[in-house]
Design an enzyme around this catalytic site. Structure first.
Site, PDB file in Angstrom:
ATOM      1  N   TYR A   1      46.093  44.526  45.011  1.00  0.00           N
ATOM      2  CA  TYR A   1      45.389  44.912  43.788  1.00  0.00           C
ATOM      3  C   TYR A   1      44.645  46.242  44.018  1.00  0.00           C
ATOM      4  O   TYR A   1      43.974  46.410  45.048  1.00  0.00           O
ATOM      5  CB  TYR A   1      44.408  43.797  43.423  1.00  0.00           C
ATOM      6  CG  TYR A   1      43.473  44.140  42.305  1.00  0.00           C
ATOM      7  CD1 TYR A   1      43.947  44.293  41.008  1.00  0.00           C
ATOM      8  CD2 TYR A   1      42.112  44.321  42.536  1.00  0.00           C
ATOM      9  CE1 TYR A   1      43.089  44.621  39.974  1.00  0.00           C
ATOM     10  CE2 TYR A   1      41.253  44.641  41.503  1.00  0.00           C
ATOM     11  CZ  TYR A   1      41.742  44.792  40.231  1.00  0.00           C
ATOM     12  OH  TYR A   1      40.901  45.120  39.211  1.00  0.00           O
TER      13      TYR A   1
ATOM     14  N   ASP B   1      43.868  36.095  48.597  1.00  0.00           N
ATOM     15  CA  ASP B   1      43.584  36.354  47.180  1.00  0.00           C
ATOM     16  C   ASP B   1      44.615  35.544  46.387  1.00  0.00           C
ATOM     17  O   ASP B   1      45.792  35.887  46.346  1.00  0.00           O
ATOM     18  CB  ASP B   1      43.702  37.857  46.884  1.00  0.00           C
ATOM     19  CG  ASP B   1      43.399  38.203  45.427  1.00  0.00           C
ATOM     20  OD1 ASP B   1      43.492  37.300  44.564  1.00  0.00           O
ATOM     21  OD2 ASP B   1      43.099  39.374  45.144  1.00  0.00           O
TER      22      ASP B   1
ATOM     23  N   LYS C   1      40.653  35.940  35.478  1.00  0.00           N
ATOM     24  CA  LYS C   1      42.060  35.798  35.088  1.00  0.00           C
ATOM     25  C   LYS C   1      42.364  34.346  34.694  1.00  0.00           C
ATOM     26  O   LYS C   1      41.827  33.873  33.720  1.00  0.00           O
ATOM     27  CB  LYS C   1      42.942  36.318  36.225  1.00  0.00           C
ATOM     28  CG  LYS C   1      42.436  37.636  36.860  1.00  0.00           C
ATOM     29  CD  LYS C   1      42.513  38.829  35.918  1.00  0.00           C
ATOM     30  CE  LYS C   1      41.812  40.084  36.449  1.00  0.00           C
ATOM     31  NZ  LYS C   1      42.155  40.534  37.782  1.00  0.00           N
TER      32      LYS C   1
ATOM     33  N   ARG D   1      18.584  33.467  41.294  1.00  0.00           N
ATOM     34  CA  ARG D   1      19.584  34.182  42.108  1.00  0.00           C
ATOM     35  C   ARG D   1      20.086  33.266  43.222  1.00  0.00           C
ATOM     36  O   ARG D   1      21.233  33.333  43.614  1.00  0.00           O
ATOM     37  CB  ARG D   1      18.985  35.484  42.692  1.00  0.00           C
ATOM     38  CG  ARG D   1      19.930  36.182  43.662  1.00  0.00           C
ATOM     39  CD  ARG D   1      19.673  37.680  43.842  1.00  0.00           C
ATOM     40  NE  ARG D   1      18.271  38.058  43.831  1.00  0.00           N
ATOM     41  CZ  ARG D   1      17.404  37.840  44.826  1.00  0.00           C
ATOM     42  NH1 ARG D   1      17.791  37.250  45.938  1.00  0.00           N
ATOM     43  NH2 ARG D   1      16.148  38.221  44.705  1.00  0.00           N
TER      44      ARG D   1
HETATM   45  C1  LIG Z   1      41.615  41.364  38.772  1.00  0.00           C
HETATM   46  C2  LIG Z   1      41.925  41.133  40.200  1.00  0.00           C
HETATM   47  C3  LIG Z   1      40.935  41.270  41.191  1.00  0.00           C
HETATM   48  C4  LIG Z   1      39.524  41.767  40.872  1.00  0.00           C
HETATM   49  O1  LIG Z   1      38.822  40.864  40.076  1.00  0.00           O
HETATM   50  P1  LIG Z   1      37.685  41.332  38.996  1.00  0.00           P
HETATM   51  O2  LIG Z   1      37.293  40.036  38.390  1.00  0.00           O
HETATM   52  O3  LIG Z   1      38.352  42.264  38.052  1.00  0.00           O
HETATM   53  O4  LIG Z   1      36.601  41.977  39.775  1.00  0.00           O
HETATM   54  C5  LIG Z   1      41.282  40.990  42.494  1.00  0.00           C
HETATM   55  N1  LIG Z   1      42.531  40.597  42.830  1.00  0.00           N
HETATM   56  C6  LIG Z   1      43.508  40.467  41.901  1.00  0.00           C
HETATM   57  C7  LIG Z   1      44.859  40.020  42.338  1.00  0.00           C
HETATM   58  C8  LIG Z   1      43.244  40.725  40.568  1.00  0.00           C
HETATM   59  O5  LIG Z   1      44.215  40.617  39.671  1.00  0.00           O
END
Ligand SMILES: *Cc1c(COP(=O)(O)O)cnc(C)c1O
Length: 380
Positions: free
Chosen positions: A98, A171, A196, A46
């Site tokens: 998001y 983000d 993503k 961890r």
């Molecule tokens: C998908 C997404 C998240 C969250 O990420 P996860 O991997 O699904 O937890 C946060 N911000 C944006 C812009 C996203 O597209």
């Protein structure tokens, strides 16, 4: 090293025991110690894992930062940033983020005494006006999901720097580190859903934080190991492998996205197209200045505003798959109002321009002619 070379070599060191060019998947929970406290820097997985370490080094390098931290999801990475705060602290964030970020802020952290101000971050004056002596964090998403709004990162940083206690987190999921590097514009922390574009193949859930400050890195590492939202080594391997083609994938995402955005705009049944590459996009100049390209994310509405018309398109595509998520090699189509952004109350959504008929595309890297043909037959 130039960016395209760095993306391939970031975090990669031949395995010292075998010379394996790819970082092995260290599928282990613990490490044998020679004597109590005498170890090779690894005690319990961890806290430390060599596959994760290689990935975290890659995360830092591709964002142009000093440190990277991997989490079990993008939301877990966001959660770690929020755990830097204390009850009574205030956060300023966008009003079209998001949906999962919005849910975490409103449904989890408001209960713990954090206060959130939702503003239109495209107008940095709104951010400045919301700052008070309790503000500790400004949370920016640019481009936003799903309306592709653009926030001027450098301008937000300039405002935040007038206050010593305010961190700026961006983000950067939609742009990916290939198209935009907020740390270089002065942001304190970059967050990614590595699920993503970084992973890029729709086969893993993961999150990332990148940053430059050593003390902040210690605080976030402490949160990572104490709260335990770490990714497993197999997932780290998949993202390490995904990153190696980030630049070639992004170039094709951008090229396909550009073609489709212009094609949609010229379509007689299409009303609005949301894509920051249009010269008349409200913050196009800022997008052009802070991004190397405009990516493969596009949203649009039909002239027929009925939900039924949108539903028809959503269930008629054959190459575009109807699914949540984005940033993979395959093209996806999504209905934010009922899928990715269903956790935002309808009135809130509508107020911020996210209509029931909005359709979001994650344009993949297939042959763009097939994608256009597919949208053509679905829109009719
Ligand atoms: C998908 C997404 C998240 C969250 O990420 P996860 O991997 O699904 O937890 C946060 N911000 C944006 C812009 C996203 O597209």
């Amino acid at each position: 090293m130039r960016k395209d070379t760095l993306i391939i070599h970031a975090g990669a060191h031949p395995d010292p025991s075998t010379g394996a060019i790819m970082t092995p998947i260290f599928q282990t929970s613990t490490y044998v110690q020679e004597a109590p406290g005498v170890n090779k820097g690894f005690e319990y997985a961890r806290s430390q894992n060599p596959t994760r370490q290689a990935l975290e080094e890659a995360f830092a390098q591709i964002e142009g930062g000093r440190y990277g931290l991997a989490f079990s999801s993008g939301v877990a990475a966001t959660d770690a940033v929020l755990r830097l705060l204390s009850p009574g602290d205030e956060v300023i964030c966008g009003n079209d983020m998001y949906g999962g970020t919005y849910r975490l802020f409103t449904k989890v952290y408001e209960r713990f005494g954090l206060k959130f101000h939702y503003v239109n971050t495209q107008e940095v004056g709104q951010i400045e006006a919301a700052i008070n002596e309790r503000t500790r964090l400004i949370w920016i998403e640019t481009p936003t999901n799903p309306l592709m709004n653009i926030t001027d990162i450098a301008a937000v940083v300039t405002i935040a720097r007038k206050h010593p206690d305010i961190l700026v987190t961006v983000d950067n999921t939609f742009a990916s580190p290939y198209l935009q590097n907020p740390l270089k514009l002065g942001a304190d922390i970059v967050m990614h859903s590595a699920t993503k574009y970084l992973g890029g193949h729709s086969d893993v859930i993961q999150g990332a934080l990148m940053l430059n400050d050593a003390a902040l890195r210690e605080r976030l590492y402490f949160i990572q190991k104490s709260c335990g939202a770490v990714p497993g080594p197999m997932d780290c391997f998949l993202v390490l492998r995904g990153i190696k083609t980030l630049h070639v994938r992004m170039e094709r995402h951008c090229a396909n996205g550009e073609r489709i955005a212009h094609w949609l705009r010229a379509h007689s049944k299409v009303d609005r197209v949301y894509w920051p590459g249009f010269t008349d996009h409200p913050n196009h100049d800022i997008a052009r200045a802070q991004m190397r390209g405009f990516g493969g994310m596009i949203s649009f509405t039909l002239k027929d505003e009925s939900t039924e018309a949108a539903m028809n398109v959503l269930s008629s595509t054959k190459v575009f798959s109807l699914a949540e998520s984005l940033g993979g090699v395959e093209s996806l189509i999504n209905h934010p109002a009922t899928m990715t952004h269903a956790s935002i109350p309808r009135e809130e959504r509508l107020k911020n321009g996210l209509s029931d008929g909005l359709i979001r595309l994650s344009v993949g890297i297939e042959d763009v002619e097939d994608l256009i043909e597919d949208l053509g037959q679905a829109i009719g």
